[in-house]
Motif scaffolding. Structure first.
Motif, PDB file in Angstrom:
ATOM      1  N   SER A 198     -29.133 -25.650 -28.401  1.00 23.13           N
ATOM      2  CA  SER A 198     -28.767 -24.280 -28.075  1.00 23.13           C
ATOM      3  C   SER A 198     -29.980 -23.352 -28.125  1.00 23.13           C
ATOM      4  CB  SER A 198     -27.723 -23.796 -29.092  1.00 23.13           C
ATOM      5  OG  SER A 198     -27.409 -22.447 -28.882  1.00 23.13           O
ATOM      6  N   SER A 252     -31.030 -19.130 -27.867  1.00 19.13           N
ATOM      7  CA  SER A 252     -30.435 -17.810 -28.038  1.00 19.13           C
ATOM      8  C   SER A 252     -30.405 -17.022 -26.738  1.00 19.13           C
ATOM      9  CB  SER A 252     -31.177 -17.021 -29.114  1.00 19.13           C
ATOM     10  OG  SER A 252     -32.530 -16.844 -28.738  1.00 19.13           O
ATOM     11  N   TYR A 288     -27.329 -25.381 -24.090  1.00 19.94           N
ATOM     12  CA  TYR A 288     -26.324 -24.334 -24.250  1.00 19.94           C
ATOM     13  C   TYR A 288     -27.047 -23.020 -24.530  1.00 19.94           C
ATOM     14  CZ  TYR A 288     -22.839 -27.981 -24.373  1.00 19.94           C
ATOM     15  OH  TYR A 288     -22.030 -29.035 -24.032  1.00 19.94           O
ATOM     16  N   SER A 347     -26.700 -18.800 -25.260  1.00 27.51           N
ATOM     17  CA  SER A 347     -25.810 -17.763 -25.787  1.00 27.51           C
ATOM     18  C   SER A 347     -25.550 -16.614 -24.829  1.00 27.51           C
ATOM     19  CB  SER A 347     -26.383 -17.195 -27.092  1.00 27.51           C
ATOM     20  OG  SER A 347     -26.429 -18.193 -28.070  1.00 27.51           O
ATOM     21  N   ILE A 375     -22.460 -20.940 -24.389  1.00 24.77           N
ATOM     22  CA  ILE A 375     -21.938 -21.254 -25.719  1.00 24.77           C
ATOM     23  C   ILE A 375     -21.545 -19.943 -26.375  1.00 24.77           C
ATOM     24  CG2 ILE A 375     -24.192 -21.210 -26.861  1.00 24.77           C
ATOM     25  CD1 ILE A 375     -23.166 -23.597 -28.599  1.00 24.77           C
ATOM     26  N   SER A 408     -20.153 -24.645 -32.228  1.00 22.28           N
ATOM     27  CA  SER A 408     -21.386 -25.407 -32.431  1.00 22.28           C
ATOM     28  C   SER A 408     -21.688 -26.285 -31.221  1.00 22.28           C
ATOM     29  CB  SER A 408     -21.260 -26.280 -33.678  1.00 22.28           C
ATOM     30  OG  SER A 408     -20.322 -27.324 -33.455  1.00 22.28           O
ATOM     31  N   VAL A 409     -22.940 -26.668 -31.080  1.00 27.61           N
ATOM     32  CA  VAL A 409     -23.331 -27.596 -30.014  1.00 27.61           C
ATOM     33  C   VAL A 409     -22.566 -28.899 -30.185  1.00 27.61           C
ATOM     34  CG1 VAL A 409     -25.256 -28.976 -29.094  1.00 27.61           C
ATOM     35  CG2 VAL A 409     -25.593 -26.562 -29.661  1.00 27.61           C
ATOM     36  N   GLU A 416     -19.079 -28.371 -28.902  1.00 27.76           N
ATOM     37  CA  GLU A 416     -19.146 -28.228 -27.440  1.00 27.76           C
ATOM     38  C   GLU A 416     -19.315 -29.601 -26.780  1.00 27.76           C
ATOM     39  OE1 GLU A 416     -18.844 -25.699 -25.293  1.00 27.76           O
ATOM     40  OE2 GLU A 416     -18.854 -23.976 -26.638  1.00 27.76           O
TER      41      GLU A 416
END
Length: 176
Positions: A70, A72, A97, A99, A121, A125-126, A129
């Motif tokens: 992930s 940000s 993913y 944000s 996302i 959580s990854v 997901e």
């Protein structure tokens, strides 16, 4: 610094101090597969991380076969590509993913011939997901150790063939 990975795909990343907070950093249960679960440092100043990262590579391969994590912000994708460099390859399965993508956004973005699934996302959580995205059995996953979880996720990802709209990084910036 001693390298715990026998896989060349992780050696440079580890030598550069990019593999942080590992829950797994070594062989998995699949013979010849090495895995990592933790964070991957992309830049030092300002600090940018690929958070909740999962990655695997085979024995003598110089490139990761699977990566997920992930960011940000979508704008950090170039830092990811630069940090990974030769450790990624065409044909690898890479799920990032982000944000700040709209919840309905799902893209494939190519950098130098290497395709990345770029997905939204929210507060999940990854790990969660990926379980949902790859249609893995949550109850079975709960009973597995970290290495087996990384194997199950990597196996699911390596079989994944769904295609999404292919856009350039620049087009993605316009859609934010």
């Amino acid at each position: 610094m001693t390298t715990t990975h026998a896989s060349p795909a992780f050696q440079r990343l580890e030598a550069e101090g990019r593999l942080l907070k590992p829950a797994l950093n070594g062989p998995t249960h699949v013979p010849g597969r090495f895995g990592f679960r933790g964070e991957i440092a992309l830049t030092i100043e300002p600090p940018v991380m690929l958070q909740a990262a999962f990655a695997t590579a085979d024995d003598a391969e110089a490139s990761l076969s699977f990566l997920a994590g992930s960011l940000s912000t979508y704008k950090h994708l170039p830092a990811l590509i630069e940090a990974l460099g030769a450790n990624i390859k065409a044909g690898g399965k890479y799920f990032i993913y982000v944000s700040d993508l709209d919840r309905s956004s799902r893209y494939q973005i190519e950098f130098n011939g290497i395709s990345f699934y770029v997905l939204p996302i929210d507060d999940t959580s990854v790990y969660n997901e990926l379980i949902d995205f790859l249609y893995l059995d949550k109850n079975k996953m709960k009973k597995m150790d970290t290495s087996a979880k990384v194997d199950a996720i990597a196996d699911g990802a390596l079989k994944y063939t769904q295609a999404y709209e292919i856009i350039s990084f620049e087009e993605g910036l316009k859609r934010l």
